[in-house]
Design an enzyme around this catalytic site. Sequence first.
Site, PDB file in Angstrom:
ATOM      1  N   GLU A  67      99.134  77.346 -17.701  1.00  0.00           N
ATOM      2  CA  GLU A  67      99.815  76.060 -17.825  1.00  0.00           C
ATOM      3  C   GLU A  67      99.280  75.265 -19.019  1.00  0.00           C
ATOM      4  OE1 GLU A  67      98.290  77.416 -15.187  1.00  0.00           O
ATOM      5  OE2 GLU A  67      99.061  76.599 -13.294  1.00  0.00           O
ATOM      6  N   CYS A 101      94.644  71.572 -14.759  1.00  0.00           N
ATOM      7  CA  CYS A 101      96.008  71.632 -15.296  1.00  0.00           C
ATOM      8  C   CYS A 101      96.832  70.436 -14.819  1.00  0.00           C
ATOM      9  CB  CYS A 101      96.689  72.937 -14.913  1.00  0.00           C
ATOM     10  SG  CYS A 101      96.031  74.351 -15.822  1.00  0.00           S
TER      11      CYS A 101
HETATM   12 ZN    ZN Z   1      94.797  75.533 -14.397  1.00  0.00          ZN
END
Ligand code: ZN
Length: 144
Positions: A67, A101
């Site tokens: 990500e 993330c």
């Molecule tokens: Zn991550």
Amino acid sequence: MTTRTDDLAPGSRQRTVLAERAMLAKERAYAPYSGFRVGAALLATDGSITEGCNVENASYPAGMCAERGAISTAVARGVRDFVAIVIATDAEQPTPPCGICRQVMMEFAPRLEVISVTRGGADARWTMSDLLPAAFTPTSLGRR
Ligand SMILES: [Zn+2]
């Protein structure tokens, strides 16, 4: 390709394309240590799609998630406005993004749609407020 979030319903063309791109990115993952391959496909408001995959390292903390890899690549291309990200894994259940993330997603896209798919066809969908309530954001620093 349009970028409305209501085009991300299960079975929609846009969601199918994003899931396919995330699955392809997963195939390119470098995960010799965990064996847990992850791909991501990030849809921007301009209709562009940027892929990412996890890239592990012998020095484990140096590894990078799919990500964040996708977001970093998009930002380097001058793209900062995102609509959705599709995450693909081989796990039995859809995998949510890790905490780091989530924080990076929040920086650029507090209204990001986060979708996770598996090879077996399971999926899940979250909003950023589902994933990171009471987030620390640029507003917390008096920015924006
Ligand atoms: Zn991550």
